[in-house]
Design a protein around this motif. Structure first.
Motif, PDB file in Angstrom:
ATOM      1  N   TYR A 104      25.427  40.383  47.244  1.00 29.87           N
ATOM      2  CA  TYR A 104      24.122  39.760  47.462  1.00 29.87           C
ATOM      3  C   TYR A 104      24.036  38.374  46.859  1.00 29.87           C
ATOM      4  O   TYR A 104      24.769  38.040  45.918  1.00 29.87           O
ATOM      5  N   ASP A 105      23.131  37.586  47.438  1.00 31.41           N
ATOM      6  CA  ASP A 105      22.863  36.235  46.967  1.00 31.41           C
ATOM      7  C   ASP A 105      21.656  36.290  46.036  1.00 31.41           C
ATOM      8  O   ASP A 105      20.565  36.689  46.459  1.00 31.41           O
ATOM      9  N   PRO A 106      21.804  35.896  44.771  1.00 37.77           N
ATOM     10  CA  PRO A 106      20.664  35.936  43.849  1.00 37.77           C
ATOM     11  C   PRO A 106      19.539  34.982  44.241  1.00 37.77           C
ATOM     12  O   PRO A 106      18.452  35.041  43.665  1.00 37.77           O
ATOM     13  N   ALA A 107      19.804  34.103  45.232  1.00 37.62           N
ATOM     14  CA  ALA A 107      18.765  33.187  45.691  1.00 37.62           C
ATOM     15  C   ALA A 107      17.815  33.835  46.700  1.00 37.62           C
ATOM     16  O   ALA A 107      16.828  33.217  47.104  1.00 37.62           O
TER      17      ALA A 107
ATOM     18  N   LEU B  28      25.613  31.164  35.203  1.00 37.21           N
ATOM     19  CA  LEU B  28      25.297  32.276  36.087  1.00 37.21           C
ATOM     20  C   LEU B  28      26.453  33.264  36.159  1.00 37.21           C
ATOM     21  O   LEU B  28      26.248  34.482  36.156  1.00 37.21           O
ATOM     22  N   VAL B  29      27.669  32.748  36.200  1.00 37.81           N
ATOM     23  CA  VAL B  29      28.851  33.613  36.224  1.00 37.81           C
ATOM     24  C   VAL B  29      28.898  34.452  34.957  1.00 37.81           C
ATOM     25  O   VAL B  29      29.138  35.667  34.993  1.00 37.81           O
ATOM     26  N   CYS B  30      28.685  33.817  33.814  1.00 32.37           N
ATOM     27  CA  CYS B  30      28.724  34.529  32.527  1.00 32.37           C
ATOM     28  C   CYS B  30      27.661  35.614  32.471  1.00 32.37           C
ATOM     29  O   CYS B  30      27.911  36.724  31.997  1.00 32.37           O
ATOM     30  N   GLN B  31      26.462  35.298  32.952  1.00 32.43           N
ATOM     31  CA  GLN B  31      25.395  36.282  32.951  1.00 32.43           C
ATOM     32  C   GLN B  31      25.747  37.477  33.837  1.00 32.43           C
ATOM     33  O   GLN B  31      25.490  38.635  33.474  1.00 32.43           O
ATOM     34  N   ALA B  32      26.333  37.191  34.984  1.00 35.66           N
ATOM     35  CA  ALA B  32      26.734  38.272  35.890  1.00 35.66           C
ATOM     36  C   ALA B  32      27.761  39.180  35.222  1.00 35.66           C
ATOM     37  O   ALA B  32      27.682  40.418  35.316  1.00 35.66           O
ATOM     38  N   ILE B  33      28.718  38.577  34.535  1.00 38.33           N
ATOM     39  CA  ILE B  33      29.745  39.354  33.832  1.00 38.33           C
ATOM     40  C   ILE B  33      29.100  40.195  32.742  1.00 38.33           C
ATOM     41  O   ILE B  33      29.399  41.387  32.574  1.00 38.33           O
ATOM     42  N   ASN B  34      28.196  39.591  31.982  1.00 40.05           N
ATOM     43  CA  ASN B  34      27.545  40.301  30.883  1.00 40.05           C
ATOM     44  C   ASN B  34      26.691  41.471  31.365  1.00 40.05           C
ATOM     45  O   ASN B  34      26.477  42.433  30.628  1.00 40.05           O
ATOM     46  N   HIS B  35      26.196  41.381  32.582  1.00 45.03           N
ATOM     47  CA  HIS B  35      25.397  42.465  33.142  1.00 45.03           C
ATOM     48  C   HIS B  35      26.263  43.539  33.800  1.00 45.03           C
ATOM     49  O   HIS B  35      25.729  44.501  34.356  1.00 45.03           O
ATOM     50  N   GLY B  36      27.559  43.394  33.719  1.00 43.03           N
ATOM     51  CA  GLY B  36      28.448  44.410  34.266  1.00 43.03           C
ATOM     52  C   GLY B  36      28.704  44.300  35.745  1.00 43.03           C
ATOM     53  O   GLY B  36      29.166  45.256  36.373  1.00 43.03           O
ATOM     54  N   PHE B  37      28.403  43.126  36.331  1.00 46.39           N
ATOM     55  CA  PHE B  37      28.701  42.932  37.746  1.00 46.39           C
ATOM     56  C   PHE B  37      30.220  42.862  37.937  1.00 46.39           C
ATOM     57  O   PHE B  37      30.977  42.654  36.999  1.00 46.39           O
ATOM     58  N   ASP B  38      30.633  43.021  39.187  1.00 48.25           N
ATOM     59  CA  ASP B  38      32.063  43.222  39.443  1.00 48.25           C
ATOM     60  C   ASP B  38      32.774  42.044  40.097  1.00 48.25           C
ATOM     61  O   ASP B  38      33.972  42.118  40.347  1.00 48.25           O
ATOM     62  N   GLY B  39      32.052  40.973  40.391  1.00 50.90           N
ATOM     63  CA  GLY B  39      32.709  39.824  41.001  1.00 50.90           C
ATOM     64  C   GLY B  39      31.718  38.732  41.324  1.00 50.90           C
ATOM     65  O   GLY B  39      30.497  38.933  41.322  1.00 50.90           O
ATOM     66  N   TYR B  40      32.265  37.551  41.619  1.00 51.11           N
ATOM     67  CA  TYR B  40      31.437  36.383  41.935  1.00 51.11           C
ATOM     68  C   TYR B  40      32.173  35.586  43.000  1.00 51.11           C
ATOM     69  O   TYR B  40      33.296  35.119  42.779  1.00 51.11           O
ATOM     70  N   LEU B  41      31.561  35.470  44.176  1.00 48.65           N
ATOM     71  CA  LEU B  41      32.166  34.740  45.282  1.00 48.65           C
ATOM     72  C   LEU B  41      31.322  33.523  45.626  1.00 48.65           C
ATOM     73  O   LEU B  41      30.102  33.615  45.730  1.00 48.65           O
ATOM     74  N   LEU B  42      31.996  32.396  45.805  1.00 48.44           N
ATOM     75  CA  LEU B  42      31.294  31.194  46.248  1.00 48.44           C
ATOM     76  C   LEU B  42      31.174  31.205  47.769  1.00 48.44           C
ATOM     77  O   LEU B  42      32.076  31.633  48.480  1.00 48.44           O
TER      78      LEU B  42
ATOM     79  N   PRO C 219      25.509  53.260  38.122  1.00 46.47           N
ATOM     80  CA  PRO C 219      26.544  52.367  37.564  1.00 46.47           C
ATOM     81  C   PRO C 219      27.837  52.355  38.362  1.00 46.47           C
ATOM     82  O   PRO C 219      28.654  51.442  38.189  1.00 46.47           O
ATOM     83  N   LEU C 220      28.032  53.361  39.222  1.00 43.88           N
ATOM     84  CA  LEU C 220      29.275  53.427  39.993  1.00 43.88           C
ATOM     85  C   LEU C 220      29.282  52.483  41.190  1.00 43.88           C
ATOM     86  O   LEU C 220      30.334  52.218  41.774  1.00 43.88           O
ATOM     87  N   ILE C 221      28.102  51.988  41.576  1.00 42.68           N
ATOM     88  CA  ILE C 221      28.047  51.036  42.687  1.00 42.68           C
ATOM     89  C   ILE C 221      28.510  49.672  42.190  1.00 42.68           C
ATOM     90  O   ILE C 221      28.030  49.172  41.181  1.00 42.68           O
ATOM     91  N   HIS C 222      29.433  49.073  42.922  1.00 43.16           N
ATOM     92  CA  HIS C 222      29.938  47.752  42.541  1.00 43.16           C
ATOM     93  C   HIS C 222      28.987  46.668  43.051  1.00 43.16           C
ATOM     94  O   HIS C 222      28.520  46.729  44.187  1.00 43.16           O
ATOM     95  N   VAL C 223      28.720  45.696  42.192  1.00 44.02           N
ATOM     96  CA  VAL C 223      27.825  44.594  42.543  1.00 44.02           C
ATOM     97  C   VAL C 223      28.602  43.283  42.470  1.00 44.02           C
ATOM     98  O   VAL C 223      29.214  42.968  41.442  1.00 44.02           O
ATOM     99  N   VAL C 224      28.580  42.527  43.561  1.00 42.26           N
ATOM    100  CA  VAL C 224      29.274  41.239  43.629  1.00 42.26           C
ATOM    101  C   VAL C 224      28.277  40.168  44.054  1.00 42.26           C
ATOM    102  O   VAL C 224      27.540  40.347  45.027  1.00 42.26           O
ATOM    103  N   ILE C 225      28.248  39.067  43.303  1.00 37.13           N
ATOM    104  CA  ILE C 225      27.380  37.938  43.624  1.00 37.13           C
ATOM    105  C   ILE C 225      28.038  37.074  44.699  1.00 37.13           C
ATOM    106  O   ILE C 225      29.248  36.819  44.657  1.00 37.13           O
ATOM    107  N   HIS C 226      27.233  36.628  45.662  1.00 34.03           N
ATOM    108  CA  HIS C 226      27.717  35.737  46.717  1.00 34.03           C
ATOM    109  C   HIS C 226      26.771  34.542  46.760  1.00 34.03           C
ATOM    110  O   HIS C 226      25.650  34.637  47.273  1.00 34.03           O
TER     111      HIS C 226
END
Length: 270
Positions: free
Chosen positions: A54-57, A90-104, A75-82
């Motif tokens: 999902y896009d946080p925007a 934003l990347v650091c915050q996503a990691i700290n929240h236990g998200f599983d990836g960040y795609l540009l 918690p078993l659902i993987h969350v990836v930022i797009h």
């Protein structure tokens, strides 16, 4: 059912990701789209997808709050930022929240597939291979117990159930003819070798259906079934439900169990 949920207000972005998945090795994944978190949350709660991209925007996502809600729910659902934002914070915050990836944006096939491969392997490693590797080391250090051939055969099944296994292969391992091994196995265990192996694989698949969001195809391939169609047919014959129906039933039971303490606390407060 839904394996991958894409949440983005940008139709072109959603279709781009869907196209990347549908044209490669992950084409078997069932993809669902939503243009708002209001429409996405019911899908998450009902289907427990393997991954939410999902896009946080998105206007009602409130940044990373939507991802946090998903992780709190399951918690078993993987969350990836797009996102099109290349922001270290934003990347650091996503990691700290236990998200599983960040795609540009726009997502590149190699990056998307790398994330899927990593997450799938991580899930499989934690649910299957750690125990199997320890057992394999023990087997390599200790040869088959020829005085207890059926016990050795069962130990071999438990270590290698996710691989192709034949009666002849196991019989040769314990130095018995296939026909004698087959009779001896049924006499001591009370069921045939094939039935025991199938039942063991089904039990392992039930565990994965309960505790992971892995797609059915991947669970089938990693519990020793040659394809998802044969797995589903066998699962329904033994369990009485399809793998998808069993997963939905267990998910509903879990949600009901989680809701009962909350209801009890509410009653006590009243």
């Amino acid at each position: 059912m839904c394996d991958v949920l894409i949440v983005d207000e940008d139709l072109a972005a959603r279709q781009h990701v869907r196209g990347l998945l549908s044209s490669g090795e992950y084409q078997y994944l069932r993809v669902t789209e939503a243009d708002s978190t209001a429409r996405a949350l019911p899908i998450v709660r009902q289907h427990h997808p393997f991954l939410v991209l999902y896009d946080p925007a998105v206007s009602d996502a409130n940044g990373l709050d939507f991802g946090r809600k998903i992780k709190e729910h399951d918690p078993l659902i993987h969350v990836v930022i797009h996102s099109q934002l290349k922001m270290f914070e934003l990347v650091c915050q996503a990691i700290n929240h236990g998200f599983d990836g960040y795609l540009l944006k726009p997502a590149i096939r190699e990056d998307l597939y790398h994330i899927f491969g990593r997450l799938i392997q991580n899930d499989l490693r934690h649910s299957l291979h750690q125990g199997a590797k320890r057992a394999l080391v023990a087997r390599q250090e200790s040869p088959a117990d020829l005085g207890n051939p059926i016990e050795s055969a069962i130990a071999y099944i438990e270590e290698h159930f996710h691989e192709p296994i034949s009666l002849q292969e196991v019989a040769e391992r314990v130095y018995l003819s296939p026909s004698y091994f087959s009779r001896l196995f049924k006499s001591e265990v009370g069921t045939t070798f094939i039935d025991y192996l199938t039942q063991y694989r089904i039990q392992k698949s039930k565990m994965l259906l309960r505790v992971t969001s892995l797609p059915i195809e991947i669970i089938a391939n990693n519990t020793g079934f040659s394809n998802s169609s044969y797995f589903s047919t066998t699962f329904k014959r033994i369990v009485g439900r399809t793998p998808s129906e069993y997963r939905a039933m267990m998910s509903a039971l879990k949600e009901r169990s989680d809701a009962e303490p909350a209801q009890e606390n509410k009653t006590e407060r009243e």
